[in-house]
Motif scaffolding. Structure first.
Motif, PDB file in Angstrom:
ATOM      1  N   ALA A 138       0.838  -1.212   0.000  1.00 54.29           N
ATOM      2  CA  ALA A 138       0.000   0.000   0.000  1.00 54.29           C
ATOM      3  C   ALA A 138       0.865   1.251   0.000  1.00 54.29           C
ATOM      4  O   ALA A 138       0.524   2.249  -0.634  1.00 54.29           O
ATOM      5  N   ASN A 139       2.004   1.183   0.675  1.00 54.70           N
ATOM      6  CA  ASN A 139       2.869   2.370   0.750  1.00 54.70           C
ATOM      7  C   ASN A 139       3.614   2.669  -0.542  1.00 54.70           C
ATOM      8  O   ASN A 139       3.911   3.828  -0.824  1.00 54.70           O
ATOM      9  N   ILE A 140       3.921   1.645  -1.291  1.00 55.36           N
ATOM     10  CA  ILE A 140       4.743   1.947  -2.483  1.00 55.36           C
ATOM     11  C   ILE A 140       3.989   1.771  -3.813  1.00 55.36           C
ATOM     12  O   ILE A 140       4.546   2.018  -4.870  1.00 55.36           O
ATOM     13  N   LYS A 141       2.730   1.357  -3.732  1.00 51.33           N
ATOM     14  CA  LYS A 141       2.052   0.991  -4.984  1.00 51.33           C
ATOM     15  C   LYS A 141       1.931   2.158  -5.981  1.00 51.33           C
ATOM     16  O   LYS A 141       1.834   1.919  -7.187  1.00 51.33           O
ATOM     17  N   ASP A 142       1.988   3.395  -5.483  1.00 49.24           N
ATOM     18  CA  ASP A 142       1.842   4.523  -6.411  1.00 49.24           C
ATOM     19  C   ASP A 142       3.154   4.948  -7.071  1.00 49.24           C
ATOM     20  O   ASP A 142       3.169   5.809  -7.949  1.00 49.24           O
ATOM     21  N   LEU A 143       4.243   4.356  -6.625  1.00 56.84           N
ATOM     22  CA  LEU A 143       5.536   4.746  -7.211  1.00 56.84           C
ATOM     23  C   LEU A 143       5.734   4.154  -8.598  1.00 56.84           C
ATOM     24  O   LEU A 143       6.495   4.675  -9.412  1.00 56.84           O
ATOM     25  N   LEU A 144       5.087   3.029  -8.856  1.00 64.79           N
ATOM     26  CA  LEU A 144       5.277   2.291 -10.110  1.00 64.79           C
ATOM     27  C   LEU A 144       3.913   1.731 -10.534  1.00 64.79           C
ATOM     28  O   LEU A 144       2.983   1.684  -9.716  1.00 64.79           O
ATOM     29  N   PRO A 145       3.746   1.270 -11.777  1.00 68.75           N
ATOM     30  CA  PRO A 145       2.447   0.703 -12.173  1.00 68.75           C
ATOM     31  C   PRO A 145       2.027  -0.437 -11.232  1.00 68.75           C
ATOM     32  O   PRO A 145       2.844  -1.298 -10.890  1.00 68.75           O
ATOM     33  N   THR A 146       0.774  -0.414 -10.820  1.00 67.77           N
ATOM     34  CA  THR A 146       0.307  -1.343  -9.779  1.00 67.77           C
ATOM     35  C   THR A 146       0.503  -2.802 -10.183  1.00 67.77           C
ATOM     36  O   THR A 146       0.885  -3.637  -9.357  1.00 67.77           O
ATOM     37  N   ASN A 147       0.241  -3.118 -11.474  1.00 70.59           N
ATOM     38  CA  ASN A 147       0.389  -4.541 -11.862  1.00 70.59           C
ATOM     39  C   ASN A 147       1.843  -5.005 -11.753  1.00 70.59           C
ATOM     40  O   ASN A 147       2.105  -6.153 -11.441  1.00 70.59           O
ATOM     41  N   PHE A 148       2.771  -4.081 -11.966  1.00 68.63           N
ATOM     42  CA  PHE A 148       4.182  -4.439 -11.784  1.00 68.63           C
ATOM     43  C   PHE A 148       4.480  -4.658 -10.298  1.00 68.63           C
ATOM     44  O   PHE A 148       5.103  -5.644  -9.913  1.00 68.63           O
ATOM     45  N   VAL A 149       4.015  -3.716  -9.467  1.00 71.43           N
ATOM     46  CA  VAL A 149       4.291  -3.818  -8.024  1.00 71.43           C
ATOM     47  C   VAL A 149       3.707  -5.129  -7.474  1.00 71.43           C
ATOM     48  O   VAL A 149       4.337  -5.823  -6.669  1.00 71.43           O
ATOM     49  N   ASN A 150       2.499  -5.461  -7.941  1.00 74.37           N
ATOM     50  CA  ASN A 150       1.858  -6.716  -7.528  1.00 74.37           C
ATOM     51  C   ASN A 150       2.761  -7.915  -7.755  1.00 74.37           C
ATOM     52  O   ASN A 150       2.957  -8.748  -6.882  1.00 74.37           O
ATOM     53  N   VAL A 151       3.301  -7.986  -8.966  1.00 70.74           N
ATOM     54  CA  VAL A 151       4.085  -9.165  -9.347  1.00 70.74           C
ATOM     55  C   VAL A 151       5.448  -9.169  -8.663  1.00 70.74           C
ATOM     56  O   VAL A 151       5.892 -10.200  -8.150  1.00 70.74           O
ATOM     57  N   ILE A 152       6.107  -8.016  -8.617  1.00 68.22           N
ATOM     58  CA  ILE A 152       7.473  -7.987  -8.072  1.00 68.22           C
ATOM     59  C   ILE A 152       7.447  -8.239  -6.550  1.00 68.22           C
ATOM     60  O   ILE A 152       8.302  -8.940  -6.011  1.00 68.22           O
ATOM     61  N   LEU A 153       6.419  -7.714  -5.858  1.00 67.36           N
ATOM     62  CA  LEU A 153       6.340  -7.968  -4.414  1.00 67.36           C
ATOM     63  C   LEU A 153       5.916  -9.408  -4.129  1.00 67.36           C
ATOM     64  O   LEU A 153       6.305 -10.000  -3.123  1.00 67.36           O
ATOM     65  N   ARG A 154       5.149  -9.989  -5.034  1.00 69.03           N
ATOM     66  CA  ARG A 154       4.809 -11.414  -4.878  1.00 69.03           C
ATOM     67  C   ARG A 154       6.095 -12.258  -4.955  1.00 69.03           C
ATOM     68  O   ARG A 154       6.304 -13.168  -4.163  1.00 69.03           O
ATOM     69  N   GLU A 155       6.970 -11.899  -5.889  1.00 65.14           N
ATOM     70  CA  GLU A 155       8.256 -12.620  -6.000  1.00 65.14           C
ATOM     71  C   GLU A 155       9.078 -12.443  -4.724  1.00 65.14           C
ATOM     72  O   GLU A 155       9.655 -13.391  -4.213  1.00 65.14           O
ATOM     73  N   ALA A 156       9.110 -11.188  -4.233  1.00 69.34           N
ATOM     74  CA  ALA A 156       9.864 -10.915  -2.998  1.00 69.34           C
ATOM     75  C   ALA A 156       9.250 -11.701  -1.840  1.00 69.34           C
ATOM     76  O   ALA A 156       9.964 -12.309  -1.029  1.00 69.34           O
ATOM     77  N   ASN A 157       7.919 -11.720  -1.771  1.00 74.69           N
ATOM     78  CA  ASN A 157       7.210 -12.445  -0.701  1.00 74.69           C
ATOM     79  C   ASN A 157       7.604 -13.916  -0.662  1.00 74.69           C
ATOM     80  O   ASN A 157       7.766 -14.500   0.401  1.00 74.69           O
ATOM     81  N   MET A 158       7.789 -14.505  -1.877  1.00 77.55           N
ATOM     82  CA  MET A 158       8.138 -15.928  -1.944  1.00 77.55           C
ATOM     83  C   MET A 158       9.494 -16.167  -1.284  1.00 77.55           C
ATOM     84  O   MET A 158       9.711 -17.173  -0.637  1.00 77.55           O
ATOM     85  N   GLU A 159      10.388 -15.196  -1.461  1.00 75.92           N
ATOM     86  CA  GLU A 159      11.713 -15.361  -0.846  1.00 75.92           C
ATOM     87  C   GLU A 159      11.647 -15.115   0.666  1.00 75.92           C
ATOM     88  O   GLU A 159      12.348 -15.766   1.436  1.00 75.92           O
ATOM     89  N   ILE A 160      10.793 -14.167   1.059  1.00 76.67           N
ATOM     90  CA  ILE A 160      10.694 -13.834   2.494  1.00 76.67           C
ATOM     91  C   ILE A 160      10.120 -15.024   3.282  1.00 76.67           C
ATOM     92  O   ILE A 160      10.537 -15.317   4.392  1.00 76.67           O
ATOM     93  N   GLY A 161       9.174 -15.709   2.688  1.00 79.94           N
ATOM     94  CA  GLY A 161       8.570 -16.860   3.375  1.00 79.94           C
ATOM     95  C   GLY A 161       7.421 -16.426   4.256  1.00 79.94           C
ATOM     96  O   GLY A 161       6.869 -15.327   4.099  1.00 79.94           O
ATOM     97  N   LYS A 162       7.113 -17.271   5.254  1.00 76.64           N
ATOM     98  CA  LYS A 162       5.864 -17.065   6.020  1.00 76.64           C
ATOM     99  C   LYS A 162       5.948 -15.980   7.090  1.00 76.64           C
ATOM    100  O   LYS A 162       4.934 -15.500   7.571  1.00 76.64           O
TER     101      LYS A 162
END
Ligand SMILES: Cc1cc2nc3c(=O)[nH]c(=O)nc-3n(C[C@H](O)[C@H](O)[C@H](O)COP(=O)(O)OP(=O)(O)OC[C@H]3O[C@@H](n4cnc5c(N)ncnc54)[C@H](O)[C@@H]3O)c2cc1C
Length: 440
Positions: A310-334
């Protein structure tokens, strides 16, 4: 049919047309002709700059060299013999107007935005200057016997004293430059550097970019990392020049995600540097180069009750932020969710993973799109076979080279056309000066 000329030019693109006009300006009496395989001159010129003819750049000519990917030193004489200012004056003289797009890398286009106007103006000028152009004449064979050059197409023989070869590269073959003339040159002992695609989209191993095909980012920065584990001593020796060049390459600009990887200006430029070493490199992408890691940290922490997303979604296109943070989330784990958990709970180490994806994102190029789709060809006649001061062949007197047929290529910005015009100018002038005594 057999015809005799002082100078015959094979290929009527930017380089060939300029070579003819430059030879004419040296000596009005020379008999000059162009042999062109298509039904018009400049089929490739017509599609440059999205049809707007981005024929040069407004930067100082000394700044052109850092935009040349292969053999920039070879081009010193050519670019200083006929600079961007000379080209602009020439374009004005043949009745064309131009404009500079300062905010678009200082590219120079035709004011009318219609490349056809340039083709028509070139045709008129060739006509005025009494230069014969033979259309639909694909040169299939040449014979070089000292001063006599024989140039054959299926129904045609031209004998000339001098010959300029300006047959282009092998990209966009539908424009006539299909690369086949290079085989003829090989048979005449010319060393040909393998043709590779340049200024072309990059295919990637990662699948996430493909999910957002069509999404573009206006300003990213890409650098190239060498994969030292894959570079053994054999590779190092063979490709040392290519690999050395990569150390300093960082390109900024727009990018567009495609069904196979990335395209857009920044990716296209990077493709020109990795086309011979793609197996040995990874790309590092900063998707948000205008913000430092500290600034991003501050933005994330500004609203501690909101998620990182929510804090960074306006810095870049939302669909990009969605996908890139999902990738980061996978590395972060639970232990933490970038979409759900409060930013206040974000640890420094988890933030490091976010930065890894946003600012130091590793991408693995697998290949480039095909040569047929490349804006320019990397490779061609080895520059060691051509005198850079005149563009005459070192093995055949009276044979000259100009344009993309030579192993030279540059980045986007109008540099490739300037190179074609400058080399055409120098080759035409040098040959005319050498042979002008025939008709004096
Ligand atoms: C889509 C696209 C966009 C581009 N945009 C830009 C841009 O905006 N700015 C820029 O600077 N550059 C641009 N370029 C690159 C630029 O167009 C080329 O680098 C330049 O046109 C090369 O000129 P040339 O005369 O060497 O070769 P070409 O223009 O390729 O001309 C070679 C000519 O030789 C003829 N020929 C080939 N073989 C034979 C034969 N055997 N017998 C007779 N004739 C033959 C061909 O038909 C052709 O007309 C673009 C290229 C493409 C494909």
């Amino acid at each position: 049919m057999k015809l005799k000329y002082d100078i015959a030019i094979v290929g009527g693109g930017a380089a060939g047309v300029m070579a003819a006009l430059s030879a004419r300006s040296v000596n009005p009496k020379l008999k000059i002709c162009i042999l062109e395989s298509k039904k018009t001159i400049g089929s490739k010129m017509r599609i440059t700059g999205g049809g707007r003819f981005n024929f040069t750049n407004n930067k100082d000519i000394s700044d052109f060299f850092c935009n040349i990917v292969r053999n920039e030193k070879f081009l010193f004489s050519s670019l200083y013999s006929f600079t961007n200012l000379d080209l602009i004056n020439f374009v004005k003289k043949i009745g064309l107007d131009y404009l500079v797009e300062e905010s678009n890398e200082e590219k120079i286009y035709l004011k009318s935005g219609n490349a056809m106007e340039a083709i028509e103006a070139f045709k008129r000028k060739l006509d005025e200057e009494n230069i014969e152009v033979f259309f639909n004449k694909k040169v299939e064979k040449i014979e070089i016997d000292g001063d006599l050059k024989k140039i054959y197409s299926s129904d045609f023989l031209i004998e000339s004293h001098g010959m300029i070869i300006s047959t282009g590269g092998s990209s966009y073959p539908q424009t006539g430059s299909d690369g086949k003339f290079q085989t003829i040159l090989k048979n005449h002992s010319y060393k040909i550097i393998d043709n590779k695609p340049a200024l072309v989209p990059i295919r990637l191993r990662e699948s996430w970019p493909k999910e957002i095909a069509g999404v573009s980012l206006k300003d990213i920065s890409i650098s190239i990392n060498k994969n030292n584990e894959k570079i053994d001593s054999l590779v190092k020796n063979d490709l040392s020049k290519e690999l050395y060049k990569l150390d300093k390459v960082v390109r900024r600009g727009g990018v567009v995600f495609t069904h196979r990887g990335i395209g857009g200006p920044a990716a296209l430029k990077i493709s020109s540097y990795i086309n011979r070493v793609i197996k040995f490199v990874t790309l590092e992408v900063d998707f948000i180069p205008n913000f430092s890691s500290d600034e991003i940290y501050k933005i994330i922490k500004e609203n501690p009750k909101k998620s990182v997303f929510a804090n960074i979604k306006d810095l870049l296109p939302t669909n990009f932020v969605n996908v890139i943070l999902r990738e980061a989330n996978m590395e972060i784990g639970k232990e933490y969710d970038l979409f759900k958990d409060n930013s206040s709970n974000l640890s420094k180490s988890t933030f490091g993973i976010v930065i890894k994806y946003l600012k130091k994102c590793k991408l693995e190029p697998t290949s480039l799109e095909d040569l047929s789709k490349a804006t320019v060809t990397s490779g061609g006649v080895d520059v060691s076979m051509i005198k850079s001061s005149t563009l005459e062949s070192k093995i055949h007197e009276g044979v000259y080279f100009a344009g993309e047929v030579i192993d030279i290529d540059a980045l986007t910005g109008g540099y490739n056309l300037q190179i074609a015009f400058s080399t055409g100018f120098l080759a035409g002038k040098s040959l005319a000066e050498k042979f002008s005594f025939y008709n004096d």
